[in-house]
Design an enzyme around this catalytic site. Structure first.
Site, short mmCIF file in Angstrom:
data_model
loop_
_atom_site.label_atom_id
_atom_site.label_comp_id
_atom_site.label_asym_id
_atom_site.label_seq_id
_atom_site.Cartn_x
_atom_site.Cartn_y
_atom_site.Cartn_z
N HIS B 329 0.87 -1.18 0.00
CA HIS B 329 0.00 0.00 0.00
C HIS B 329 0.90 1.23 0.00
O HIS B 329 1.84 1.31 0.79
CB HIS B 329 -0.90 0.00 1.24
CG HIS B 329 -2.03 0.98 1.14
ND1 HIS B 329 -1.82 2.33 1.20
CD2 HIS B 329 -3.36 0.80 0.98
CE1 HIS B 329 -3.00 2.95 1.07
NE2 HIS B 329 -3.94 2.04 0.95
N ARG B 349 -6.16 10.32 0.20
CA ARG B 349 -5.84 10.87 -1.12
C ARG B 349 -7.10 11.11 -1.94
O ARG B 349 -7.20 12.07 -2.68
CB ARG B 349 -4.88 9.93 -1.87
CG ARG B 349 -3.43 10.11 -1.46
CD ARG B 349 -2.51 9.10 -2.12
NE ARG B 349 -2.72 7.77 -1.58
CZ ARG B 349 -2.77 6.65 -2.30
NH1 ARG B 349 -2.63 6.70 -3.61
NH2 ARG B 349 -2.96 5.49 -1.72
#
Lengths: 215, 553
Positions: B329, B349
């Site tokens: 990740h 994000r």
């Protein structure tokens, strides 16, 4: 747990116990503050106050003495949400003990997520599903509130029922979800998706590269 | 150790770099970094993705995947002795006789149990076993959301393209179709169960974009999406009174005399007693391998993510696929030390935070597919030397979370990311004011037990699978929001098709012949080892203790 260990500075309670040689079967789960399996109670030497923490999220301190909660025996009635309605009395019906709440706020003080547990138990008593759902949403079900309640309420199970009823019956349904299910069932995309599955890699790559991206 | 001056959670030396981030924030909020082409992606991955380091893998020496390159940590488990000796197990005494045995009580297992029940199996003829507590899984930790193509401007076709492109066109198309087409069904089912996805007053789902997705189709419930789904599933499993054995693992599958999977040898993690469970169909939903710490990476994963399912399946001869592919990740926490490796959800994000280097510069589009994003961060830290080093020598880049408050309004983080906010606040960092420091962390097993069709079947009769333990749906890289979708779609299908299978099944005599055969293959291929597998739990005890341990009790 009554036996003294020296561990390096800065470890979480969980890592400190492992460093000292404990191998968890109970008392460890996600190790990231989401699952509620590592509820811990502790005191600091010289201080009368009983404190709570998640072992995976709390750094050890000098003079900390502690134990973990391996399991919470909790009352959880069986119900069929399809047959329930979001009525004012439904929580009281399944969890009549909430009427015994003495507003001592011990549950709130026992919550490692800092939720207003007593407030949602009181909202449950009033039958305010929305308020229970809102205040309890970040609950990870660690069990500490239930173990500390002097009148044997299991707040997090009450909240679970409230959230399910609120989510199912009070929150508006997404029409676009139903519409899409219908389109899929009618086979609207079948032929095109078959084409995508059978097309050449070059064409697939081109379609992928040229697809527009929603900003 | 010299005493470091800490200012609002960060050492003073990091404050210089945070100032640089603050300085460029306004300007960056109006700029979008450019997306990479397929060629640029390929070059970056080749050079910087940990999967492409040859010396970190070796070929497996026997079995259906003989010759396949896999991480050493995985090969070590497959080239290991089975835990049980068939002579020690009395198969004539069946402790649990059931139609459907489900190994693993996370999201996939519970979904499978409920759909087996909906499909006509009485609750008492289903058995879920779970090595820790029911719901203990990576499912409970997933934060960001679920992808489902259910909006009018979206379609399963676009989702199909996103999935297969994100997986570098290596996915099994039949499985991709199931993922893309079933999304709306799953959302509808979750709504009916009462899962509180965020919706507006008209019921329109609040959806965000995710890495590699062409539409805003990520549905969420704050940043506790996984928890909200899983606790709802758990409540439903308990309401349906489906039997669950907690703190019980499966240490070996059982087959019948026609090599069909017919249950498992179970093991009480606390009393160490074994039980024989006979089942007409078995569903594997054991999750992934994060706790193997591939290449020494820290992980976001649950304590129980030790690849047990892979090992059990390989023992009965099931084929695996894409085991060379590991998902890192892009945004794992690297500071403070206590939370190194833990997930900073992609939703950060999705809501607008940008990865930024020590000079306050953007260096990658914030929502590339995960392997690409992770590689760009590794390149920034190690090739370009633009990372920030922590007090324990780990490098990372900033994830500029205050940008979310700037572009979406104050209070957005409190509302949408309470778990993240809480995680950092516990260590005196306020992510609404200061960025957080991140580096890629081991997150997901892209490959797994090969699912041979969209009925969730494996290459061995009687063995179904769902969730992270499987391979094929994501190819060599999974997109965000597709893991909840995967365990839901294939959990449902596994429950439905295992029911169909079980209804017709007449089992033969139970055997553990495959274990004897496995031992023979191990020997013949020249593997000499004391290793045993599955390992069930990772070993984190201190070296000093282990080196002086006596096995007495």
């Amino acid at each position: 747990m009554g036996r003294e260990y020296q561990v390096p500075f800065g470890l979480t309670i969980m890592k400190a116990m492992e460093y000292a040689g404990y191998r968890f079967i109970r008392g460890a789960g996600c190790r990231g503050g989401f699952c509620g399996s590592c509820a811990t109670v502790y005191r600091i030497e010289g201080d009368y106050k009983l404190r709570v923490a998640l072992a995976c999220q709390k750094t050890v301190e000098d003079g900390m003495y502690l134990t973990q909660l391996p399991f919470t025996p909790a009352n959880k009635p069986v119900y069929d949400v399809e047959k329930l309605s979001p009525s004012v009395n439904v929580l009281l019906e399944y969890y009549p003990e909430i009427a015994k709440c003495v507003s001592c706020n011990t549950c709130t003080k026992a919550c490692p997520q800092d939720l207003e547990v007593m407030d949602y138990v009181q909202a449950a008593l009033r039958g305010d599903l929305e308020e229970v759902a809102r205040l309890s949403f970040d609950c990870i079900g660690c069990g500490l509130c239930a173990m500390r309640c002097p009148t044997s309420i299991v707040p997090y199970n009450v909240a679970q029922l409230a959230r399910r009823l609120y989510g199912k019956y009070v929150m508006p349904r997404a029409k676009h979800v139903d519409d899409r299910v219908k389109e899929v069932e009618e086979g609207k995309f079948d032929e095109e998706i078959k084409n995508l599955m059978e097309t050449s890699l070059d064409v697939l790559k081109e379609r992928y590269t040229k697809r527009d991206i929603e900003k | 150790m010299s005493k470091l001056e800490i200012v609002k959670g960060y050492p003073r030396y990091m404050r210089e770099s945070i100032k640089a981030v603050e300085k460029t924030r306004d300007k960056r909020s109006k700029e979008t970094f450019k997306l990479m082409s397929l060629e640029e992606r390929a070059e970056l991955l080749q050079k910087h993705h940990p999967d492409y380091k040859k010396k970190e893998k070796r070929p497996l020496r026997f079995g259906p995947n003989k010759g396949d390159l896999m991480p050493h940590e995985v090969v070590d488990l497959l080239e290991a002795h089975p835990l049980v000796n068939p002579r020690d197990i009395d198969l004539s005494h069946v402790d649990f006789d059931t139609d459907i045995l489900i190994i693993g009580g996370g999201g996939g297992g519970m979904t499978a149990a409920l759909w087996a029940h909906y499909s006509g199996i009485p609750a008492e003829n289903i058995l879920i076993i779970q090595k820790l507590r029911l719901q203990d899984s990576n499912s409970v930790m997933s934060q960001g959301g679920v992808q489902a193509a259910d909006k009018p401007n979206d379609s399963p076709l676009l989702h199909y393209l996103d999935i297969i492109g994100g997986g570098h066109f290596t996915n099994n198309p039949e499985l991709v179709r199931a993922l893309a087409m079933d999304g709306a069904y799953i959302m509808k089912w979750h709504e009916e169960l009462g899962v509180e996805y965020r919706r507006d007053a008209e019921g329109t789902m609040f959806t965000l974009s995710g890495g590699g997705a062409s539409r805003k189709r990520m549905h969420s419930a704050r940043d506790y999406t996984g928890l909200e789904i899983v606790r709802t599933l758990k409540d439903e499993v308990l309401n349906k009174e489906i039997p669950v054995l907690e703190f019980t693992s499966a240490v070996e599958l059982i087959t019948d005399d026609q090599n069909r999977v017919a249950g498992a040898v179970l093991y009480n993690m606390e009393t160490q007693q074994y039980y024989v469970a006979r089942a007409k169909a078995t569903i594997l939903s054991t999750g992934g391998f994060g706790r193997l710490h591939i290449q020494g990476f820290p992980t976001t994963n649950h304590y129980g993510a030790t690849a047990d399912g892979l090992v059990l399946a390989y023992h009965v001869g099931a084929k695996l696929r894409d085991m060379d592919s590991v998902q890192y990740h892009p945004t794992g926490a690297v500071y403070p030390e206590q939370i190194v490796g833990l997930l900073v959800t992609e939703k950060v994000r999705s809501l607008g935070a940008q990865p930024v280097n020590k000079h306050g510069e953007q260096f990658v589009y914030p929502l590339e597919p995960r392997d690409v994003e992770a590689s760009a961060i590794i390149r920034e830290c190690y090739e370009k030397n633009n990372g920030i080093e922590t007090t324990t020598g780990i490098r990372g880049v900033w994830l500029d979370s205050p940008l979310i408050e700037l572009t979406r309004g104050e209070g957005t983080i409190q509302k949408e990311l309470p778990a993240m906010l809480r995680q950092y606040a516990r260590f005196d960092i306020d992510m609404t004011e200061d960025p957080v420091l991140i580096f890629p962390t081991l997150h997901f097993q892209n490959g797994g037990v090969e699912m041979i069709n969209d009925k969730a079947e494996t290459s061995i009769s009687g063995l179904f699978a769902a969730g992270e333990v499987t391979g094929g749906a994501h190819g060599k890289n999974r997109l965000m929001g597709n893991s909840i979708l995967e365990y839901s779609v294939f959990g449902r299908r596994a429950g439905m098709f295992a029911t169909k299978y079980a209804k017709k099944m007449k089992l033969g005599k139970l055997t553990l012949n495959h274990v004897t055969k496995y031992e023979k293959m191990l020997k013949e291929s020249g593997v000499e080892t004391d290793r045993k597998a599955p390992i069930l739990l990772p070993e984190y005890r201190g070296e000093k203790v282990l080196s002086h341990a006596l096995d007495i009790l």
